[in-house]
Scaffold this motif. Sequence first.
Motif, mmCIF file in Angstrom:
data_model
loop_
_atom_site.group_PDB
_atom_site.id
_atom_site.type_symbol
_atom_site.label_atom_id
_atom_site.label_comp_id
_atom_site.label_asym_id
_atom_site.label_seq_id
_atom_site.Cartn_x
_atom_site.Cartn_y
_atom_site.Cartn_z
ATOM 1 N N PRO A 168 -0.004 4.553 -5.869
ATOM 2 C CA PRO A 168 0.039 3.470 -4.987
ATOM 3 C C PRO A 168 0.071 2.118 -5.932
ATOM 4 O O PRO A 168 -0.210 2.066 -6.950
ATOM 5 N N TYR A 169 1.160 1.385 -5.367
ATOM 6 C CA TYR A 169 1.604 0.175 -6.184
ATOM 7 C C TYR A 169 2.135 -0.918 -5.602
ATOM 8 O O TYR A 169 2.498 -0.956 -4.571
ATOM 9 N N LEU A 170 1.855 -2.086 -6.372
ATOM 10 C CA LEU A 170 2.426 -3.260 -5.804
ATOM 11 C C LEU A 170 3.677 -3.675 -6.881
ATOM 12 O O LEU A 170 3.120 -3.862 -8.023
ATOM 13 N N PRO A 171 4.698 -4.004 -6.393
ATOM 14 C CA PRO A 171 5.853 -4.329 -7.303
ATOM 15 C C PRO A 171 5.469 -5.596 -7.983
ATOM 16 O O PRO A 171 4.752 -6.629 -7.418
ATOM 17 N N TYR A 172 6.300 -6.153 -9.148
ATOM 18 C CA TYR A 172 5.712 -7.153 -9.732
ATOM 19 C C TYR A 172 5.743 -8.605 -8.925
ATOM 20 O O TYR A 172 4.890 -9.547 -9.254
ATOM 21 N N SER A 173 7.001 -8.483 -8.108
ATOM 22 C CA SER A 173 7.082 -9.764 -7.268
ATOM 23 C C SER A 173 5.865 -10.093 -6.518
ATOM 24 O O SER A 173 5.212 -11.369 -6.018
ATOM 25 N N ILE A 174 5.192 -8.891 -6.050
ATOM 26 C CA ILE A 174 3.943 -9.192 -5.179
ATOM 27 C C ILE A 174 2.739 -9.381 -6.201
ATOM 28 O O ILE A 174 1.708 -10.128 -5.956
ATOM 29 N N PHE A 175 2.593 -8.317 -7.051
ATOM 30 C CA PHE A 175 1.725 -8.476 -8.089
ATOM 31 C C PHE A 175 1.367 -9.839 -8.952
ATOM 32 O O PHE A 175 0.108 -10.337 -8.920
ATOM 33 N N LEU A 176 2.371 -10.252 -9.200
ATOM 34 C CA LEU A 176 2.431 -11.348 -10.145
ATOM 35 C C LEU A 176 2.366 -12.672 -9.028
ATOM 36 O O LEU A 176 1.953 -13.719 -9.581
ATOM 37 N N SER A 177 2.855 -12.636 -7.858
ATOM 38 C CA SER A 177 3.083 -13.850 -6.836
ATOM 39 C C SER A 177 3.563 -15.059 -7.581
ATOM 40 O O SER A 177 3.044 -16.157 -7.342
ATOM 41 N N THR B 138 12.375 -10.380 0.560
ATOM 42 C CA THR B 138 11.511 -10.317 1.661
ATOM 43 C C THR B 138 11.350 -8.860 2.330
ATOM 44 O O THR B 138 10.572 -8.249 2.756
ATOM 45 N N LYS B 139 12.814 -8.301 2.445
ATOM 46 C CA LYS B 139 12.765 -6.972 2.972
ATOM 47 C C LYS B 139 12.025 -5.902 2.312
ATOM 48 O O LYS B 139 11.183 -4.926 2.778
ATOM 49 N N ASP B 140 12.256 -5.989 0.891
ATOM 50 C CA ASP B 140 11.534 -5.003 0.078
ATOM 51 C C ASP B 140 9.888 -5.337 0.290
ATOM 52 O O ASP B 140 8.996 -4.247 0.406
ATOM 53 N N SER B 141 9.259 -6.489 0.416
ATOM 54 C CA SER B 141 7.744 -6.683 0.651
ATOM 55 C C SER B 141 7.454 -6.091 1.908
ATOM 56 O O SER B 141 6.436 -5.492 2.146
ATOM 57 N N THR C 228 8.573 -3.371 3.267
ATOM 58 C CA THR C 228 8.554 -2.055 2.961
ATOM 59 C C THR C 228 7.291 -1.510 2.248
ATOM 60 O O THR C 228 6.746 -0.553 2.482
ATOM 61 N N ILE C 229 7.212 -2.477 1.219
ATOM 62 C CA ILE C 229 5.995 -2.061 0.219
ATOM 63 C C ILE C 229 4.639 -2.197 1.266
ATOM 64 O O ILE C 229 3.697 -1.484 1.242
ATOM 65 N N TRP C 230 4.642 -3.198 2.156
ATOM 66 C CA TRP C 230 3.058 -3.267 2.963
ATOM 67 C C TRP C 230 3.237 -2.018 3.845
ATOM 68 O O TRP C 230 2.221 -1.834 3.935
ATOM 69 N N ASP C 231 4.307 -1.553 4.378
ATOM 70 C CA ASP C 231 4.328 -0.392 5.073
ATOM 71 C C ASP C 231 3.965 0.757 4.463
ATOM 72 O O ASP C 231 2.990 1.638 5.011
ATOM 73 N N SER C 232 4.249 0.800 3.037
ATOM 74 C CA SER C 232 3.814 1.916 2.415
ATOM 75 C C SER C 232 2.431 1.900 1.904
ATOM 76 O O SER C 232 1.723 2.935 1.938
ATOM 77 N N ILE C 233 1.813 0.621 1.700
ATOM 78 C CA ILE C 233 0.521 0.499 1.350
ATOM 79 C C ILE C 233 -0.273 0.730 2.566
ATOM 80 O O ILE C 233 -1.576 1.502 2.321
ATOM 81 N N LEU C 234 0.106 0.505 3.770
ATOM 82 C CA LEU C 234 -0.678 0.667 5.068
ATOM 83 C C LEU C 234 -0.816 2.020 5.271
ATOM 84 O O LEU C 234 -1.851 2.612 5.643
ATOM 85 N N THR C 235 0.393 2.735 5.123
ATOM 86 C CA THR C 235 0.287 4.159 5.263
ATOM 87 C C THR C 235 -0.474 5.004 4.275
ATOM 88 O O THR C 235 -1.358 5.924 4.754
ATOM 89 N N ALA C 236 -0.373 4.592 3.119
ATOM 90 C CA ALA C 236 -1.241 5.203 2.141
ATOM 91 C C ALA C 236 -2.699 4.897 2.287
ATOM 92 O O ALA C 236 -4.005 5.912 2.183
ATOM 93 N N TYR C 237 -3.182 3.783 2.702
ATOM 94 C CA TYR C 237 -4.385 3.215 2.923
ATOM 95 C C TYR C 237 -5.120 3.948 4.250
ATOM 96 O O TYR C 237 -6.077 4.535 3.935
#
Length: 748
Positions: free
Chosen positions: A480-489, A500-503, A505-514
């Motif tokens: 489980p991971y937040l890429p730097y663009s989201i982690f550092l904001s 934006t598209k990557d974010s 996808t990341i939200w989708d993957s976080i939601l599935t893992a959660y």
Amino acid sequence: MEAKRPGYGNPSMRVRFSSPIPSSGHYVSPTPSHSPSTPDEDNILPPSHLPSPVSFVLGAPSPIGAQTSGDLHQGTFSPTENVLPSLDAQKMVCATCWGTVFSTQSFHTAWLAKSAPRRLKSAGLLYITPTWAEVQHSIDSMQCSWCGFVSRMIMDSYLWETPPPADRTFQLRFRFSQRDTVDDSSGDTGPYAPSVNADSATYIFLAVDNKPDFKFCVHTTEGDPSARYIPQREVLVDVNSATAYNLVNNCISRCIRHKFCPAPHPTPLPTRVIDCIDPDWPRLLVNLEVKEEKYVALSYVWGCKEQPHCTTQTNLQSYVENIPLEYIPKTILDALTVTRALGLRYLWVDAFCIIQDSEEDKAREIRQIRRIFHGAYTTIIAASADTVYDGFLHERNPPEPPATTLPFYCLDGVLGTMDVRMGQHAPANPIDERAWCLEEHVLSPRRLIYSSHTLQYECQTMHVNVNGAPNFVSPKNGIPYLPYSIFLSQLEISPGSNTTKDSHTIWDSILTAYTRRTVTKARDRLNALAGVAEQFQRVWPDSKYVAGLWDHHFPGCLLWNNTGGSQCYVRPEKSLAPSWSWASINGEVTTDFLEDINEGILCDRDSILVDIIAANSINPYGSVKFGSLIIDTILQPALWHPGSAMLFDVDTSSLPDWVPSEQDKIGDVMPDTLEPESEDVREVKLAVMRDTGYSLHGLVLITATDPDPSTEYQDLTFRRVGFFKVRTSDRPELAQWIQSSSQHIKLV
């Protein structure tokens, strides 16, 4: 007879071999084109100067030449007498293997191919094995580790269930590969996930009859002669040793140089922390002065609904003076030990730093979770502990299956040993099931993961075993991971950009893992993700978070679905969220995102009105009391058979003696929850929301039991019960649905 197939995979698996035939002991082999002289040559030999591979035949009745094409030398020589033989190492293999594959010249040919590209088929040692029966004889009578290793690989290469003919031989290519430690000081290992290959690694590649090769991890023990050439060791099992803490500090030193990792620095302490400067007298520090210090956070599994000695309004003041050691569970005691070993003074742990019998304090501190873990010097992840009473600093068992130990001929002629094992995922841990721990993991800048097999270190750039062991690194379900663009904001994200598209996808993957994880208290389904939601809010400042969904994702985000199987549960007795939110059910969900979250959407986003009442105004990202959604959408009647999850046209039920069948179905339903098995079909409404060009997707709705009393929505208030797909490519007449007029409906 039966013999084990040692080397990799399940050591308990066995294969029945043919009757043994004594090995002839004859072979053919050429003289290598390159004879190394010093141990340092292995570090400077460029790929363009790799030795040509040795080619020979094991167990041949008479000398023959090389059997393959390419840059191969041919010739004949007598068995090589190894220099400085070790009787223990020599006993690991049979006489045939000892005189050929593990001869000085042949072994060095395989070793010196370690810098060659993996696809270079001419690199390494190429030879023909003895017959299958001779190989089995070596396993049974001499317990030859190499023959057993090769035997298993042959079976797996051909996916055989039964052994090959006794006289069958095989062409085998054997070579090493070695990768240096990645220079991660620039952060060029990639911003989207921590590299699990940051440390150096040594591998063996083996291929049978030009089939795809097998990759095996290689390590050795400290003090073995081969340790000069193989820097990798077995995973660390003593995680509470001086060695372990030195390795952790080394990892942190590397992390400080990473481009995409925030440097550790003093940050405002949380409201309360445990002061553990005196190991015999821990106490609760209340941070009234907004003091800035480095502190450690603990992520762990409670394993129980309550902890009897957690902080309450009654004992708060006494804990400021002292928390008796006998009141502190083993996992938290171990965390205090690690905090002091790292040279730090303060530890945050929820059971003692949140007033557990104060709903107001819990709401306020849950609101601070993002800041608490994001600002921690490091987070201790007690991944291996089932409960708070188990602890995590105990010595680990050696990993299974055990490695195969084989001889290793050093370039200076000294004989050592190497341990070989097929690469495997890190084992699963109890903490992987706990929902709260996911946000604690992804929000932390540095993580010490006390896994069930070893100690791991993770930051924004790397995920490694602390001692660099190349095996058992990455968990099967990913990191489980937040890429730097989201982690550092820190990046300005413009609409429509790749980021934006990557974010999305990341939200989708976080939601599935959660959602794959569980919470002890059902009401925490949204609370346990609140910190992650708040972090994404910094990336999407103009969006609003409503009951687990983002309003700029509407209406596409409504097309989530339960993954089914073991992840489909009965409907919660008490409503957790509005039915149109994934938080209303338990179990793993995925979203129906395409390249664009709203690609093919038939609904008008501007027509959507959302009304949400938060359970606690302090935390707008947490649980909700009420939620409704008004949307314009196409409604179509259908029949749903819960037992088979099939959809049927409403007109079919009027046919004489009609029973549900695969032949009559028009689509499939993925129910949100387990519905009572029933032979009776029920009429539902289908909210048609997406047209992919070959199928229609949308929501399965039933009339709400407490419809809106207002005139407008009295008959148009629905509750979601599932997600549907209708294949218009199979039923072209259903494509006409999208020509229907939209209706103004309310979802609760």
